[in-house]
Design a protein around this motif. Sequence first.
Motif, PDB file in Angstrom:
ATOM      1  N   TYR A 147      -0.176  -5.899   9.819  1.00 25.07           N
ATOM      2  CA  TYR A 147       0.280  -4.696   9.123  1.00 25.07           C
ATOM      3  C   TYR A 147       1.691  -4.320   9.555  1.00 25.07           C
ATOM      4  O   TYR A 147       2.016  -4.330  10.746  1.00 25.07           O
ATOM      5  CB  TYR A 147      -0.663  -3.525   9.408  1.00 25.07           C
ATOM      6  CG  TYR A 147      -0.267  -2.233   8.711  1.00 25.07           C
ATOM      7  CD1 TYR A 147      -0.147  -2.185   7.331  1.00 25.07           C
ATOM      8  CD2 TYR A 147      -0.009  -1.068   9.437  1.00 25.07           C
ATOM      9  CE1 TYR A 147       0.220  -1.013   6.688  1.00 25.07           C
ATOM     10  CE2 TYR A 147       0.345   0.116   8.800  1.00 25.07           C
ATOM     11  CZ  TYR A 147       0.462   0.133   7.425  1.00 25.07           C
ATOM     12  OH  TYR A 147       0.829   1.287   6.783  1.00 25.07           O
ATOM     13  N   ALA A 181      -9.320   0.098   3.295  1.00 29.53           N
ATOM     14  CA  ALA A 181      -9.436  -0.492   4.624  1.00 29.53           C
ATOM     15  C   ALA A 181     -10.691  -1.355   4.730  1.00 29.53           C
ATOM     16  O   ALA A 181     -10.663  -2.443   5.321  1.00 29.53           O
ATOM     17  CB  ALA A 181      -9.450   0.612   5.683  1.00 29.53           C
ATOM     18  N   TRP A 194       0.831  -1.203   0.000  1.00 30.79           N
ATOM     19  CA  TRP A 194       0.000   0.000   0.000  1.00 30.79           C
ATOM     20  C   TRP A 194       0.870   1.259   0.000  1.00 30.79           C
ATOM     21  O   TRP A 194       1.683   1.480   0.897  1.00 30.79           O
ATOM     22  CB  TRP A 194      -0.915   0.020   1.225  1.00 30.79           C
ATOM     23  CG  TRP A 194      -1.864   1.171   1.211  1.00 30.79           C
ATOM     24  CD1 TRP A 194      -1.811   2.298   1.971  1.00 30.79           C
ATOM     25  CD2 TRP A 194      -3.009   1.323   0.357  1.00 30.79           C
ATOM     26  NE1 TRP A 194      -2.849   3.148   1.651  1.00 30.79           N
ATOM     27  CE2 TRP A 194      -3.597   2.565   0.665  1.00 30.79           C
ATOM     28  CE3 TRP A 194      -3.586   0.525  -0.631  1.00 30.79           C
ATOM     29  CZ2 TRP A 194      -4.738   3.028   0.010  1.00 30.79           C
ATOM     30  CZ3 TRP A 194      -4.717   0.984  -1.279  1.00 30.79           C
ATOM     31  CH2 TRP A 194      -5.285   2.216  -0.955  1.00 30.79           C
ATOM     32  N   THR A 235      -7.401   6.140   1.876  1.00 34.28           N
ATOM     33  CA  THR A 235      -7.212   4.747   2.292  1.00 34.28           C
ATOM     34  C   THR A 235      -8.489   4.090   2.805  1.00 34.28           C
ATOM     35  O   THR A 235      -8.558   2.856   2.895  1.00 34.28           O
ATOM     36  CB  THR A 235      -6.106   4.687   3.371  1.00 34.28           C
ATOM     37  OG1 THR A 235      -4.906   5.268   2.840  1.00 34.28           O
ATOM     38  CG2 THR A 235      -5.805   3.284   3.841  1.00 34.28           C
ATOM     39  N   ILE A 281      -5.270   1.554   9.050  1.00 29.80           N
ATOM     40  CA  ILE A 281      -5.061   0.220   8.480  1.00 29.80           C
ATOM     41  C   ILE A 281      -4.949  -0.819   9.589  1.00 29.80           C
ATOM     42  O   ILE A 281      -5.537  -1.902   9.516  1.00 29.80           O
ATOM     43  CB  ILE A 281      -3.804   0.207   7.588  1.00 29.80           C
ATOM     44  CG1 ILE A 281      -4.009   1.125   6.378  1.00 29.80           C
ATOM     45  CG2 ILE A 281      -3.485  -1.215   7.122  1.00 29.80           C
ATOM     46  CD1 ILE A 281      -2.767   1.307   5.516  1.00 29.80           C
TER      47      ILE A 281
END
Length: 298
Positions: free
Chosen positions: A143, A96, A73, A92, A136
């Motif tokens: 992540y 998400a 990303w 984003t 995120i």
Amino acid sequence: MIVITAPTGQIGSRLLDILLNEAPTRDEELRVIMRDPGKLHAAARARVDVVTGSHGDAEVVDRAFAGADAVFWLVPPNLRAPSLDAVYSGFTRAAAEAFKTHGVGHVVGVSALGRGTPVAGRAGLVTASLAMDDLIASTGVAYRALANPTFMDNLLRQVAPIRDHGVFTDTVTAGRKAPTAATRDIAAAAAGLLLDRSWTGTGEVPVLGPEDLSANDMACTISDVLGRPVRYERQSLDDFRAALTGRGIGNAIAEGYVDMMRAKDDGLDDGVQRTPRTASPTTFREWCEEVLKPAVLA
């Protein structure tokens, strides 16, 4: 299936090259999201699945993340955005939701150093990027945010003044040492995380380069590599702001850049210790010899 956003950018293009070499031996399929598939070189286009459109668009990411195990990303620049939130978290949010909808397991994002430092909340673009990381992470995916300093490659924007006038500019104090990293090392760090998905939870992966350098240190190295004198010239934040707005960059983004550069001079990039795990290999001298010098001589 690994999905790559911004596959023709400074980091994404290098990442795609690495994955095209590695994916066949790892039984990985590759998919890219891009507005203009024609910008992808033909050899790569024949080996990847292409989803056309913006990765800020809900319908596009819904198609792109179907069947995806991992996503790289990277938020593209939006120099006329009305706010910093719109650039990062706003862009984003659709992704998400799609991470959750499609059960994406792992996401690697391009972000910045600064979390936990006293200036993290007033660092403009970096503050907004850290908020995106939190968004995120809140989705439940595993992540890793690549926490980056200033890119060595940013100097390529100043090839003309380096070549023609022997000068490059920035806003940081001339003698202040700070980390700097090559984008190829950032891409390599991303590739490692995307190909070996044994990690869980959320966190940061700093990419600090092998040494801290000041602008004066960089000027000495550039001069030595090019065989001609090159000096550093410090630009005031007011002049920096005026230059940004003079190029048509919106006020919100210009202020975000100014706040980020002020924070860098106040220690934004100093919060992580360099260790064998946080250092990256490319020295500034190597980068100058292999990247900057050919660009200046072209």
